[in-house]
Write a protein that holds these residues in place. Sequence first.
Motif, PDB file in Angstrom:
ATOM      1  N   LEU A 310      11.669 -50.454  58.714  1.00 28.19           N
ATOM      2  CA  LEU A 310      11.367 -49.025  58.775  1.00 28.19           C
ATOM      3  C   LEU A 310      12.641 -48.195  58.936  1.00 28.19           C
ATOM      4  O   LEU A 310      12.762 -47.104  58.353  1.00 28.19           O
ATOM      5  CB  LEU A 310      10.390 -48.748  59.928  1.00 28.19           C
ATOM      6  CG  LEU A 310       9.818 -47.336  60.021  1.00 28.19           C
ATOM      7  CD1 LEU A 310       9.108 -46.945  58.741  1.00 28.19           C
ATOM      8  CD2 LEU A 310       8.864 -47.220  61.210  1.00 28.19           C
ATOM      9  N   GLY A 339       3.757 -52.340  53.568  1.00 29.87           N
ATOM     10  CA  GLY A 339       3.104 -51.221  52.920  1.00 29.87           C
ATOM     11  C   GLY A 339       3.721 -50.905  51.572  1.00 29.87           C
ATOM     12  O   GLY A 339       4.560 -51.649  51.048  1.00 29.87           O
ATOM     13  N   ARG A 341       6.177 -48.957  49.449  1.00 28.67           N
ATOM     14  CA  ARG A 341       7.463 -48.307  49.714  1.00 28.67           C
ATOM     15  C   ARG A 341       7.477 -46.869  49.223  1.00 28.67           C
ATOM     16  O   ARG A 341       7.979 -45.972  49.905  1.00 28.67           O
ATOM     17  CB  ARG A 341       8.598 -49.107  49.059  1.00 28.67           C
ATOM     18  CG  ARG A 341       9.985 -48.478  49.213  1.00 28.67           C
ATOM     19  CD  ARG A 341      11.039 -49.347  48.581  1.00 28.67           C
ATOM     20  NE  ARG A 341      11.223 -50.575  49.327  1.00 28.67           N
ATOM     21  CZ  ARG A 341      12.053 -50.702  50.373  1.00 28.67           C
ATOM     22  NH1 ARG A 341      12.782 -49.666  50.764  1.00 28.67           N
ATOM     23  NH2 ARG A 341      12.160 -51.848  50.993  1.00 28.67           N
ATOM     24  N   ARG A 343       4.952 -44.732  48.789  1.00 31.81           N
ATOM     25  CA  ARG A 343       4.129 -43.836  49.600  1.00 31.81           C
ATOM     26  C   ARG A 343       4.718 -43.616  50.990  1.00 31.81           C
ATOM     27  O   ARG A 343       4.693 -42.497  51.517  1.00 31.81           O
ATOM     28  CB  ARG A 343       2.711 -44.405  49.726  1.00 31.81           C
ATOM     29  CG  ARG A 343       1.934 -44.379  48.410  1.00 31.81           C
ATOM     30  CD  ARG A 343       0.492 -44.768  48.616  1.00 31.81           C
ATOM     31  NE  ARG A 343      -0.246 -44.760  47.362  1.00 31.81           N
ATOM     32  CZ  ARG A 343      -1.536 -45.055  47.256  1.00 31.81           C
ATOM     33  NH1 ARG A 343      -2.228 -45.399  48.334  1.00 31.81           N
ATOM     34  NH2 ARG A 343      -2.134 -45.022  46.081  1.00 31.81           N
ATOM     35  N   LEU A 344       5.249 -44.681  51.592  1.00 33.70           N
ATOM     36  CA  LEU A 344       5.862 -44.509  52.913  1.00 33.70           C
ATOM     37  C   LEU A 344       7.105 -43.620  52.812  1.00 33.70           C
ATOM     38  O   LEU A 344       7.389 -42.831  53.727  1.00 33.70           O
ATOM     39  CB  LEU A 344       6.217 -45.870  53.500  1.00 33.70           C
ATOM     40  CG  LEU A 344       5.026 -46.727  53.958  1.00 33.70           C
ATOM     41  CD1 LEU A 344       5.503 -48.084  54.473  1.00 33.70           C
ATOM     42  CD2 LEU A 344       4.230 -46.008  55.046  1.00 33.70           C
ATOM     43  N   SER A 345       7.850 -43.723  51.722  1.00 37.36           N
ATOM     44  CA  SER A 345       9.000 -42.828  51.529  1.00 37.36           C
ATOM     45  C   SER A 345       8.529 -41.379  51.412  1.00 37.36           C
ATOM     46  O   SER A 345       9.156 -40.461  51.967  1.00 37.36           O
ATOM     47  CB  SER A 345       9.775 -43.241  50.276  1.00 37.36           C
ATOM     48  OG  SER A 345      10.314 -44.546  50.409  1.00 37.36           O
ATOM     49  N   LEU A 347       5.808 -40.184  52.751  1.00 39.63           N
ATOM     50  CA  LEU A 347       5.391 -39.797  54.104  1.00 39.63           C
ATOM     51  C   LEU A 347       6.582 -39.324  54.922  1.00 39.63           C
ATOM     52  O   LEU A 347       6.541 -38.252  55.560  1.00 39.63           O
ATOM     53  CB  LEU A 347       4.707 -40.999  54.761  1.00 39.63           C
ATOM     54  CG  LEU A 347       4.514 -40.962  56.286  1.00 39.63           C
ATOM     55  CD1 LEU A 347       3.631 -39.797  56.689  1.00 39.63           C
ATOM     56  CD2 LEU A 347       3.904 -42.270  56.773  1.00 39.63           C
ATOM     57  N   ALA A 429      -0.490 -42.402  56.104  1.00 40.50           N
ATOM     58  CA  ALA A 429      -0.461 -43.197  57.342  1.00 40.50           C
ATOM     59  C   ALA A 429      -1.790 -43.920  57.555  1.00 40.50           C
ATOM     60  O   ALA A 429      -1.817 -45.109  57.908  1.00 40.50           O
ATOM     61  CB  ALA A 429      -0.143 -42.288  58.525  1.00 40.50           C
ATOM     62  N   HIS A 432      -2.424 -46.973  55.435  1.00 39.82           N
ATOM     63  CA  HIS A 432      -1.665 -48.143  55.880  1.00 39.82           C
ATOM     64  C   HIS A 432      -2.171 -48.662  57.218  1.00 39.82           C
ATOM     65  O   HIS A 432      -1.512 -49.505  57.844  1.00 39.82           O
ATOM     66  CB  HIS A 432      -0.170 -47.802  55.980  1.00 39.82           C
ATOM     67  CG  HIS A 432       0.518 -47.712  54.654  1.00 39.82           C
ATOM     68  ND1 HIS A 432       0.384 -46.627  53.819  1.00 39.82           N
ATOM     69  CD2 HIS A 432       1.325 -48.594  53.993  1.00 39.82           C
ATOM     70  CE1 HIS A 432       1.104 -46.819  52.722  1.00 39.82           C
ATOM     71  NE2 HIS A 432       1.667 -48.001  52.795  1.00 39.82           N
ATOM     72  N   LEU A 451       2.424 -47.385  63.007  1.00 40.18           N
ATOM     73  CA  LEU A 451       1.986 -48.300  61.953  1.00 40.18           C
ATOM     74  C   LEU A 451       1.945 -49.720  62.514  1.00 40.18           C
ATOM     75  O   LEU A 451       2.734 -50.082  63.413  1.00 40.18           O
ATOM     76  CB  LEU A 451       2.949 -48.269  60.762  1.00 40.18           C
ATOM     77  CG  LEU A 451       3.071 -46.932  60.000  1.00 40.18           C
ATOM     78  CD1 LEU A 451       4.202 -47.019  59.006  1.00 40.18           C
ATOM     79  CD2 LEU A 451       1.776 -46.578  59.324  1.00 40.18           C
TER      80      LEU A 451
END
Length: 455
Positions: A310, A339, A341, A343-345, A347, A429, A432, A451
């Motif tokens: 993270l 997760g 990558r 979508r988390l980026s 976020l 979020a 995930h 998470l």
Amino acid sequence: MRLENCSIRGRLALFTGVVVGLLCILFSTVLLLTINKAATRNLTKEVTAVGELTAYYVDRGKLINPLPPIPQNLIRPVQVVDPQGKVVAATRDLQHQPAMAHFTPKPPHRVASAVVCHSIFTEGRCHIVVAQQVFHNGDWTVYSAAPTIPFYIYPGVMALLIAGTVIFTIAVAYGARHTVTRSLKPVDAIRAQLDHIQSTDLGRRVPVPTAKDEIHRLARSVNQTLDRLEDVLEQQRRFCSDASHELRTPITAIRAQMEDARLAPDDIDLAKLCDAVLPSVERLQSIASGLLKLTRLDAGVPLERQTMDLAELVAAELKNHRLNKKVVRHLATGVTVSGDRVRLSQLIGNLVQNAQRHAASTITITVRRADGDPRFPGETAELEVLDDGAGVADGQREMVFQPFARLDTARSRSAGGAGLGLPIARRIAESHGGTLTIQDSPHGARFVIRLPLSP
């Protein structure tokens, strides 16, 4: 009428009536068989007693023809057969008739019985015949008989059982139908209320019966579903209203600029017109892109999961942003999550953009392991984005996660926010298996993402 077209009341009453009727018939049959067997046994004893009395007189040589001496209450068809097989005495109804049977008791028994049909009896019915051997100057045989008892014993007993079966079946079927009708009255009330509930009047609720039974729980579930449906429709109305309002502003600006250009085409510089229209087009594109992302997240598009650190993901995302505020980083390594990558980026980027719009001078980003959250077993990966801006009041912390929600509309529009960044961030979020909330802080707004840790 086909069975599937009948109501529940009719089907249950029919089923109950058929089952009770069959049980009554089975019970009546067993009862008749039991009574018939007992009555046949008693009748055989009586016939045997008549033969024993006759055998007594034969044994003492006091035989007369026609028989008796036999008491009137014991008169049965009786015959006495000598050792040569000749009928030497009989009751009056069997005078000059051949022997009623030809079986004899087998030694060492002196008495035997059997059911004889189609013999000399004038009634044409089968008879229970009892043969008894008497030793008087040879083997003499005394035959005594009586008509067999019919299956139904007596016509009155049969009629009573048939009437009882019919009455009991009808009574049980009627009782079952009446009970089901009373039990289903709340269901009818629920159905009637649901028929009157329209999309414009979702405030109505179905009646909840007082009895704590299955229908009570059904009514509560229906009302809870209506509550959720009302909330969803209210959110949909608010979303449509907000989306229309957001889209109207850039569309109005573009229309005004295009109409001005049309009225005075010679006075318009094409490059300046494009520069004036382009921000509104970009805003429209941003809103459309945000709405598309929300739709995909709500539809549950599958994630392309991979394990990642993270802290490294946050560092890489910060390099892709033009930061106009001071950023303080506390990024602990070794905090791995699983997760998508991309979508988390997104976020992380949405939270950083939001912090830049509202921070006074400094943004603090922290990555660490955390525990103590009852929604997650054990430790979790925690990402905290803190700005030193005005912050968010307690009563407005959930509102900012609604699409197009703004606490300061004028300032947000000037900063270029479309009101979709935080809703998209929360949806990512949650997709995930995590959470995004606003926590208490001494100053500014403190957004916290939790998470699940990757094994």
